[in-house]
Design an enzyme around this catalytic site. Structure first.
Site, PDB file in Angstrom:
ATOM      1  CD  GLN A  34      -0.909  -0.708   3.289  1.00  0.00           C
ATOM      2  OE1 GLN A  34      -2.124  -0.760   3.982  1.00  0.00           O
ATOM      3  NE2 GLN A  34       0.218  -1.164   4.322  1.00  0.00           N
ATOM      4  CG  HIS A  65      -5.911   2.810  19.283  1.00  0.00           C
ATOM      5  ND1 HIS A  65      -4.436   3.629  19.108  1.00  0.00           N
ATOM      6  CD2 HIS A  65      -5.618   2.015  18.411  1.00  0.00           C
ATOM      7  CE1 HIS A  65      -4.000   4.013  17.722  1.00  0.00           C
ATOM      8  NE2 HIS A  65      -3.913   2.786  17.449  1.00  0.00           N
ATOM      9  CG  ASP A  89      -1.661   1.824  14.702  1.00  0.00           C
ATOM     10  OD1 ASP A  89      -1.320   1.503  16.263  1.00  0.00           O
ATOM     11  OD2 ASP A  89      -1.931   2.150  14.223  1.00  0.00           O
ATOM     12  CG  ASP A 140      -1.868 -13.371   5.352  1.00  0.00           C
ATOM     13  OD1 ASP A 140      -3.056 -12.967   5.891  1.00  0.00           O
ATOM     14  OD2 ASP A 140      -2.252 -13.905   4.123  1.00  0.00           O
ATOM     15  N   GLY A 141      -1.886 -12.013   8.915  1.00  0.00           N
ATOM     16  CA  GLY A 141      -2.893 -12.576   9.766  1.00  0.00           C
ATOM     17  C   GLY A 141      -4.116 -13.536   9.441  1.00  0.00           C
ATOM     18  CG  ASP A 158      -6.433  -2.384  14.815  1.00  0.00           C
ATOM     19  OD1 ASP A 158      -6.951  -0.866  14.308  1.00  0.00           O
ATOM     20  OD2 ASP A 158      -4.945  -1.594  15.174  1.00  0.00           O
ATOM     21  CB  SER A 159      -9.190  -4.435   9.159  1.00  0.00           C
ATOM     22  OG  SER A 159     -10.205  -4.192   9.385  1.00  0.00           O
ATOM     23  N   PRO A 165      -5.025  -5.247   0.946  1.00  0.00           N
ATOM     24  CG  PRO A 165      -3.848  -4.344   2.188  1.00  0.00           C
ATOM     25  CD  PRO A 165      -4.388  -3.880   1.531  1.00  0.00           C
TER      26      PRO A 165
END
Length: 276
Positions: A34, A65, A89, A140-141, A158-159, A165
């Site tokens: 990205q 968060h 993050d 890859d989660g 947390d996408s 992706p």
């Protein structure tokens, strides 16, 4: 570039945008997955931007968060092992490790450059990534979840927005994999966008999660820099009811309290309609 007359604009859909006056573009790159930009704004401090969409800001990051983390972390009576899918993050990890019961927190982030940029430009958000209880996996989660059955007390998704992706993180088969990766009393929560701008997505996710988990709960928080400001989270729980939480077990939060926890689950009628 430094000029207060420049603006950053996120086009949130074909009819809606948010604009912020910027001081400068601090960093810009094209990762393997990205575009990644860090922008200094007048009103909200630094923005982390992925593919043109605001992911987090200095000023309001704590709302998202804290609410993605603490609602499920308090719903579970003794969360010891937690997985975060996405969230490079580090903000969700920072909140998770405030809970003394946590023995291990795994971050599964597909784009390692998001992690490194966050460490450099958002150290207050990424501060928890250096904690010895944290295991950072650049992977890859979806695959990580599939490969770790019956392992986690809590899984937090947390996408980014459901494009690029992150598309697979909003699919029913992924929620089924999450269910398998959770222990018998496990809980999952996914961020599920805005009730105003993404009503169909919320209804679809709620239906899918309801077909996988015995309990499904939608709750809200208010994040000014996200589309429309009103943001939703969808919880799937194998055993525990978030409405039964009676105390706050952490200190130092800026948004989350026990009263906010209960209020977040009290949905306005138009949002209740999305769960039917």
């Amino acid at each position: 570039m430094s000029d207060a007359h420049f603006w950053f604009t996120e086009y949130q859909n074909n009819n809606l945008s948010i604009g912020l006056r910027i001081k400068q573009i601090i960093h810009s790159e094209k990762t393997d997955f990205q575009t990644l930009d860090v922008v200094e704004t007048v009103e909200y401090g630094r923005l982390l931007v992925l593919d043109g969409c605001v992911m987090t800001t200095d000023k309001d990051e704590f709302v998202y968060h804290e609410m993605l983390s603490h609602v499920p972390m308090h719903t579970h009576p003794n969360p010891k092992k937690v997985l975060v899918v996405g969230g490079g993050d580090g903000g969700v990890i920072r909140e998770i490790i405030k809970h003394p019961s946590v023995e291990k927190a795994v971050l599964a982030e597909i784009d390692g450059r998001v992690i490194e940029a966050s460490k450099t430009y958002f150290p207050h958000i990424a501060s928890g990534l250096s904690d010895p209880r944290v295991d950072v996996q650049v992977t890859d989660g979806i695959k990580y979840v599939e490969d770790h059955p019956n392992e986690f007390d809590i899984i937090l998704i947390d996408s980014t927005d459901p494009i690029g992706p992150a598309v697979g993180l909003f699919a029913k088969d992924f929620y089924q994999s999450v269910h398998r990766a959770l222990k018998d009393d496990g809980i999952m929560v996914a961020q599920t966008e805005s009730p105003f701008a993404n009503a169909k997505l919320i209804s679809s996710v709620y239906k899918d999660v309801s077909e996988v988990f015995p309990q499904t709960h939608l709750y809200l928080a208010f994040v000014p820099t996200y589309p429309t400001g009103m943001w939703s989270f969808t919880m799937g729980s194998k055993k525990y009811d978030p409405n039964a939480v009676t105390e706050c077990r952490v200190s130092g939060t800026k948004y989350y309290t026990n009263a906010v926890h209960k209020g977040a689950l009290a949905l306005p009628p138009f949002v209740q309609e999305l769960t039917r």
